[in-house]
Design a protein around this motif. Structure first.
Motif, PDB file in Angstrom:
ATOM      1  N   ALA A  94       0.929  -1.146  -0.047  1.00 20.20           N
ATOM      2  CA  ALA A  94       0.124  -0.098  -0.060  1.00 20.20           C
ATOM      3  C   ALA A  94       1.046   1.340   0.148  1.00 20.20           C
ATOM      4  O   ALA A  94       0.589   2.033  -0.658  1.00 20.20           O
ATOM      5  CB  ALA A  94      -0.932  -0.153   0.920  1.00 20.20           C
ATOM      6  N   TRP A  95       1.915   1.362   0.714  1.00 22.44           N
ATOM      7  CA  TRP A  95       2.947   2.352   0.782  1.00 22.44           C
ATOM      8  C   TRP A  95       3.594   2.452  -0.733  1.00 22.44           C
ATOM      9  O   TRP A  95       3.786   3.655  -1.226  1.00 22.44           O
ATOM     10  CB  TRP A  95       3.966   2.173   1.788  1.00 22.44           C
ATOM     11  N   ALA A  96       3.760   1.414  -1.278  1.00 19.94           N
ATOM     12  CA  ALA A  96       4.474   1.303  -2.663  1.00 19.94           C
ATOM     13  C   ALA A  96       3.505   2.156  -3.530  1.00 19.94           C
ATOM     14  O   ALA A  96       3.992   3.025  -4.377  1.00 19.94           O
ATOM     15  CB  ALA A  96       4.884   0.049  -2.943  1.00 19.94           C
ATOM     16  N   VAL A 101       1.950   6.773  -6.919  1.00 20.61           N
ATOM     17  CA  VAL A 101       1.181   8.110  -7.124  1.00 20.61           C
ATOM     18  C   VAL A 101       1.497   9.367  -7.116  1.00 20.61           C
ATOM     19  O   VAL A 101       1.564  10.200  -7.747  1.00 20.61           O
ATOM     20  CB  VAL A 101      -0.146   7.849  -6.276  1.00 20.61           C
ATOM     21  N   MET A 102       2.530   9.580  -5.899  1.00 21.66           N
ATOM     22  CA  MET A 102       3.006  10.635  -5.364  1.00 21.66           C
ATOM     23  C   MET A 102       4.313  11.261  -6.595  1.00 21.66           C
ATOM     24  O   MET A 102       4.229  12.142  -7.257  1.00 21.66           O
ATOM     25  CB  MET A 102       3.778  10.591  -4.272  1.00 21.66           C
ATOM     26  N   ALA A 103       4.942  10.210  -7.068  1.00 17.01           N
ATOM     27  CA  ALA A 103       5.874  10.487  -8.012  1.00 17.01           C
ATOM     28  C   ALA A 103       5.336  10.865  -9.439  1.00 17.01           C
ATOM     29  O   ALA A 103       5.632  11.705 -10.072  1.00 17.01           O
ATOM     30  CB  ALA A 103       6.701   8.985  -8.240  1.00 17.01           C
ATOM     31  N   VAL A 104       4.184   9.951  -9.945  1.00 16.42           N
ATOM     32  CA  VAL A 104       3.374  10.149 -11.339  1.00 16.42           C
ATOM     33  C   VAL A 104       2.777  11.409 -11.005  1.00 16.42           C
ATOM     34  O   VAL A 104       2.806  12.455 -12.062  1.00 16.42           O
ATOM     35  CB  VAL A 104       2.607   9.032 -11.478  1.00 16.42           C
ATOM     36  N   ALA A 142      -6.143  15.333  -2.795  1.00 19.38           N
ATOM     37  CA  ALA A 142      -7.033  14.330  -1.742  1.00 19.38           C
ATOM     38  C   ALA A 142      -7.553  13.219  -2.541  1.00 19.38           C
ATOM     39  O   ALA A 142      -7.647  12.247  -1.837  1.00 19.38           O
ATOM     40  CB  ALA A 142      -8.198  15.404  -1.144  1.00 19.38           C
ATOM     41  N   ALA A 143      -8.121  13.560  -3.835  1.00 20.00           N
ATOM     42  CA  ALA A 143      -8.591  12.344  -4.603  1.00 20.00           C
ATOM     43  C   ALA A 143      -7.680  11.470  -4.988  1.00 20.00           C
ATOM     44  O   ALA A 143      -7.880  10.341  -4.939  1.00 20.00           O
ATOM     45  CB  ALA A 143      -9.384  13.240  -5.933  1.00 20.00           C
ATOM     46  N   LEU A 149      -4.732   5.561   0.596  1.00 17.69           N
ATOM     47  CA  LEU A 149      -4.834   5.658   2.065  1.00 17.69           C
ATOM     48  C   LEU A 149      -5.951   4.746   2.596  1.00 17.69           C
ATOM     49  O   LEU A 149      -5.651   4.095   3.771  1.00 17.69           O
ATOM     50  CB  LEU A 149      -5.278   7.139   2.308  1.00 17.69           C
ATOM     51  N   VAL A 150      -7.013   4.415   2.175  1.00 17.83           N
ATOM     52  CA  VAL A 150      -7.814   3.485   2.212  1.00 17.83           C
ATOM     53  C   VAL A 150      -7.193   2.153   2.507  1.00 17.83           C
ATOM     54  O   VAL A 150      -7.366   1.241   3.191  1.00 17.83           O
ATOM     55  CB  VAL A 150      -9.036   3.140   1.307  1.00 17.83           C
TER      56      VAL A 150
END
Length: 256
Positions: A94-96, A101-104, A142-143, A149-150
């Protein structure tokens, strides 16, 4: 002290991690000094190597942003490997996902694109000195983070105590990253009209430098556990091989 914590302490941090830490710190420092030189070059209209736009840490796909995104992707890959190696460690996957997502998002400008869509589609408010664009970016972030996060909440409950402990540590590092990436960015937006350029430049460099250092710490934290796990696996394999060899030697002596 439970068994997992004793096992974790029994695995010392490999010396290799210090080489990685020094190397990545020097790269971070070099890019930040390049950022400072770029700000100075722009201020005094100087041309040269550091006038290239990718030295500006706040620009999309700058050297700092590319390095930070690369570190997050590297951390994600290592976490996926750890997920396969260990039992009850699904929270690492999940962290991966969150790091990818943050990098993209950084490299593909997803929050900027989402903000433009929301701004043109809805009448966004502008509270506390923020612009509608800023509110749109926050809503897009947030989206984007909702699904990871879920999954973090679900997988955290299903993971071992050691994995949960590491997950909390990662959460702390991500909070540091968010404090610089979002917190300082919002501060800059609210005060930019009333401060001299030197203070604004300092805020910008603190934001970019803080983000980069936080991403470096995330990678080093994951890498330290990856190297520790790899060393423990190699030690277990060597011990098993030695015990197998002793068994064969004992069998040969008995047959003689």
């Amino acid at each position: 002290m439970d068994r997992s914590r004793r096992a974790q302490r029994a695995r010392p941090v490999p010396r290799t991690i210090w080489i990685w830490a020094i190397t990545l710190s020097l790269i971070d420092l070099a890019l930040m000094l390049g950022f400072v030189a770029h700000i100075a070059a722009r201020r005094y209209d100087a041309l040269g190597f550091f006038s290239y736009w990718r030295w500006h840490g706040e620009q999309d796909r700058s050297f700092l942003e590319i390095l930070g995104a690369t570190q997050l992707v590297a951390a994600a890959v290592l976490l996926l490997i750890l997920t396969r190696r260990r039992t009850q460690a699904s929270v690492y996957s999940a962290w991966a996902l969150l790091f990818v997502v943050m990098a993209v998002d950084d490299l593909a400008e997803l929050h900027e694109r989402g903000s433009r869509y929301l701004r043109t589609t809805f009448d966004l408010p502008a509270p506390m000195g923020l612009r509608p664009d800023d509110v749109g970016e926050l809503l897009t972030w947030a989206a984007l983070g909702l699904v990871p996060l879920v999954l973090l909440v679900v997988t955290h409950r299903a993971s071992s105590s050691e994995a949960r402990r590491n997950s909390w540590n990662l959460a702390g590092l991500v909070l540091i990253l968010v404090a610089f990436a979002v917190g300082l960015d919002m501060v800059y937006i609210m005060v930019r009209d009333g401060l001299d350029w030197i203070y604004l430049a300092t805020l910008v460099m603190l934001e970019s430098g803080g983000e980069l250092v936080a991403m470096t710490l995330i990678l080093l934290f994951v890498l330290s556990h990856f190297l520790r796990d790899k060393a423990a696996a190699a030690g277990s394999a060597g011990l098993a091989s030695g015990e197998s060899g002793d068994g064969h030697s004992g069998g040969d002596g008995h047959s003689k």
